[in-house]
Design an enzyme around this catalytic site. Structure first.
Site, PDB file in Angstrom:
ATOM      1  N   GLU A 213     -44.185 -10.521   8.133  1.00  0.00           N
ATOM      2  CA  GLU A 213     -43.288  -9.522   8.376  1.00  0.00           C
ATOM      3  C   GLU A 213     -42.885  -8.997   6.979  1.00  0.00           C
ATOM      4  O   GLU A 213     -42.654  -9.786   5.935  1.00  0.00           O
ATOM      5  CB  GLU A 213     -42.270  -9.861   9.341  1.00  0.00           C
ATOM      6  CG  GLU A 213     -42.557 -10.157  10.665  1.00  0.00           C
ATOM      7  CD  GLU A 213     -41.798 -11.278  11.340  1.00  0.00           C
ATOM      8  OE1 GLU A 213     -40.558 -11.503  10.938  1.00  0.00           O
ATOM      9  OE2 GLU A 213     -42.171 -11.746  12.444  1.00  0.00           O
TER      10      GLU A 213
ATOM     11  N   LYS B  70     -48.854 -18.421  13.581  1.00  0.00           N
ATOM     12  CA  LYS B  70     -49.330 -17.091  13.966  1.00  0.00           C
ATOM     13  C   LYS B  70     -50.056 -16.206  12.684  1.00  0.00           C
ATOM     14  O   LYS B  70     -50.839 -15.495  13.115  1.00  0.00           O
ATOM     15  CB  LYS B  70     -48.014 -16.291  14.572  1.00  0.00           C
ATOM     16  CG  LYS B  70     -47.502 -16.748  15.738  1.00  0.00           C
ATOM     17  CD  LYS B  70     -46.348 -15.762  16.317  1.00  0.00           C
ATOM     18  CE  LYS B  70     -45.824 -16.149  17.701  1.00  0.00           C
ATOM     19  NZ  LYS B  70     -45.328 -17.539  17.801  1.00  0.00           N
TER      20      LYS B  70
ATOM     21  N   SER C  67     -40.551 -22.391  14.160  1.00  0.00           N
ATOM     22  CA  SER C  67     -39.631 -23.289  14.907  1.00  0.00           C
ATOM     23  C   SER C  67     -40.435 -24.052  16.120  1.00  0.00           C
ATOM     24  O   SER C  67     -41.202 -23.627  16.686  1.00  0.00           O
ATOM     25  CB  SER C  67     -38.477 -22.970  15.444  1.00  0.00           C
ATOM     26  OG  SER C  67     -37.493 -22.143  14.461  1.00  0.00           O
TER      27      SER C  67
ATOM     28  N   TYR D 184     -41.555  -9.764  20.625  1.00  0.00           N
ATOM     29  CA  TYR D 184     -41.932 -10.904  19.898  1.00  0.00           C
ATOM     30  C   TYR D 184     -42.475 -11.885  21.130  1.00  0.00           C
ATOM     31  O   TYR D 184     -41.660 -12.267  21.898  1.00  0.00           O
ATOM     32  CB  TYR D 184     -41.022 -11.570  19.116  1.00  0.00           C
ATOM     33  CG  TYR D 184     -41.492 -12.952  18.074  1.00  0.00           C
ATOM     34  CD1 TYR D 184     -42.334 -12.487  17.287  1.00  0.00           C
ATOM     35  CD2 TYR D 184     -41.062 -14.213  18.468  1.00  0.00           C
ATOM     36  CE1 TYR D 184     -42.972 -13.539  16.302  1.00  0.00           C
ATOM     37  CE2 TYR D 184     -41.515 -15.050  17.707  1.00  0.00           C
ATOM     38  CZ  TYR D 184     -42.149 -14.774  16.879  1.00  0.00           C
ATOM     39  OH  TYR D 184     -43.071 -15.957  15.894  1.00  0.00           O
TER      40      TYR D 184
END
Length: 407
Positions: A294, A90, A343, A172
């Site tokens: 983040e 991402k 993951s 999310y």
């Protein structure tokens, strides 16, 4: 087998299986001890077949390779082993969007209907691209429903109904970042895969990262391991490339981290694109959500870092407060820690860096180790690296004279 026996076994396996012809210099013994103390227990406790760890400290990269890329083939891990990055992908999708914005191809204040006319006037079109990039569009789910196939993506978004106004809550979401990547590719007049592999990766100086691993490189692609230790790799899915599709190596990822902290060798366009990803747009608890990355003030306790990466932050809706103007970490009175977990079914990864301290850590595993265990290991390494970095940046004290100075 006791934990101590497992650790000794792992240490022996890792020392025997390091590639004989590796060109990387041996890391300092002090760093080896720090990384071993965090990684070996994690691997033993979670039965991890292999891990590649990379560290950058004051501009110098070092590599720590453990175990096997494939138990079946008894193939050792090294810094050039390809791992699935999962959601760390991402950050690349967000960088591509920032890159397109710097070039004037799109604006993050645009709405998806501008590029996808099928969505114009639909509920999803009330959200801007910045909301899609920060998971604040209004309630997009973590995953697409199982029945949604690529051909049904448009229909899904046409009928989607929000649960909150854009910019008020963070949930999310793979579909959220997926739409961002899809729109960005349209704005660049390209497919997403082509835009990433022929534009973004080369611009970042990355030449060994892939959405689609070439046949010639498959030998280096590690096998993931399920909880039952079956060898697996990621399956295709709607927006898989945008949300969790990148495969890369420890050597490439530490170069990526170094570029985040010191992009001066990149083009001006890419420098500006990277700076755009490091702006903070929404405050969510004690975490600040940027584009992919983040953020947290540093130093940070392990409990606070765990809270920001908790299941509640992944699976639940959380209030989001818009930061206006967007927050730039360089303007903060404290250092900023950037991080992202990733993951897939058979892989688990974690990346963090603190630009002000010139510290970055990459952890790639071919098993989906629990996120708290990954973060605890990285935090333990980071805490000691921070001490080393602080010591190295302190000016040397002048030696005391052995004889009194003359008046």
């Amino acid at each position: 087998m006791t934990l101590v026996q497992k650790l000794l076994t792992f240490a022996l396996v890792c020392s025997c299986l390091l590639p004989a012809g590796t060109k990387a210099a041996e890391p300092p013994a002090k760093l080896v001890a720090i990384v071993d103390a965090a990684i070996l227990p994690l691997m033993a406790q979670h039965d991890v077949p292999g891990m590649a760890v990379a560290i950058t400290l004051n501009g110098e990269a070092s590599f720590y390779n453990y175990g096997l890329a494939s138990r079946a083939a008894h193939k050792p891990v090294n810094e050039h082993t390809l791992f699935e990055l999962g959601s760390i992908s991402k950050t690349f999708t967000a960088t591509l969007a920032s890159y397109a914005q710097v070039q004037g191809k799109l604006s993050l204040n645009d709405h998806p209907g501008r590029y996808m006319p099928e969505l114009k006037g639909r509920a999803i079109d009330r959200a801007a691209l910045i909301h899609l990039a920060t998971y604040t569009a209004g309630g997009l789910p973590l995953q697409f429903p199982d029945e949604v196939e690529p051909k049904g993506m448009i229909a899904y978004f046409q009928q989607w109904r929000p649960s909150a106004a854009p910019g008020t809550r963070r949930e999310y979401s793979n579909p959220s970042i997926g739409v961002l990547g899809h729109v960005t590719a349209l704005a660049l007049n390209s497919s997403f895969v082509e835009a990433m592999q022929t534009q973004l990766f080369p611009q970042l100086g990355l030449h060994d990262s892939y959405l689609q691993v070439p046949d010639a490189q498959m030998e280096r692609y590690a096998w993931g391991h399920s909880k039952a230790n079956a060898e697996i790799r990621v399956s295709p899915g709607v927006f898989a490339e945008q949300a969790y599709g990148v495969k890369s190596t420890a050597a490439e990822m530490i170069r990526y981290v170094q570029a985040q902290m010191d992009p001066q060798l990149l083009s001006v366009t890419m420098q500006r694109a990277i700076a755009g990803t490091q702006l903070g747009y929404f405050k969510v608890g004690e975490m600040v959500q940027g584009l992919g990355w983040e953020q947290y003030p540093f130093p940070i306790t392990l409990d606070r870092l765990l809270a920001g990466n908790s299941e509640d932050m992944i699976f639940e809706s959380n209030p989001a407060k818009r930061l206006s103007p967007a927050q730039m970490h360089a303007q903060s009175s404290r250092p900023t820690l950037f991080n992202k977990t990733g993951s897939t079914g058979g892989f688990g990864s974690y990346v963090l860096f603190v630009p002000e301290l010139k510290i970055g850590i990459v952890m790639l595993a071919n098993k989906n180790v629990e996120i708290p265990a990954r973060i605890a290991a990285a935090h333990a390494i980071l805490s000691q690296l921070a001490q080393l970095s602080t010591q190295s940046q302190q000016p040397a004290q002048p030696a005391r004279p052995t004889t009194p100075p003359r008046p």
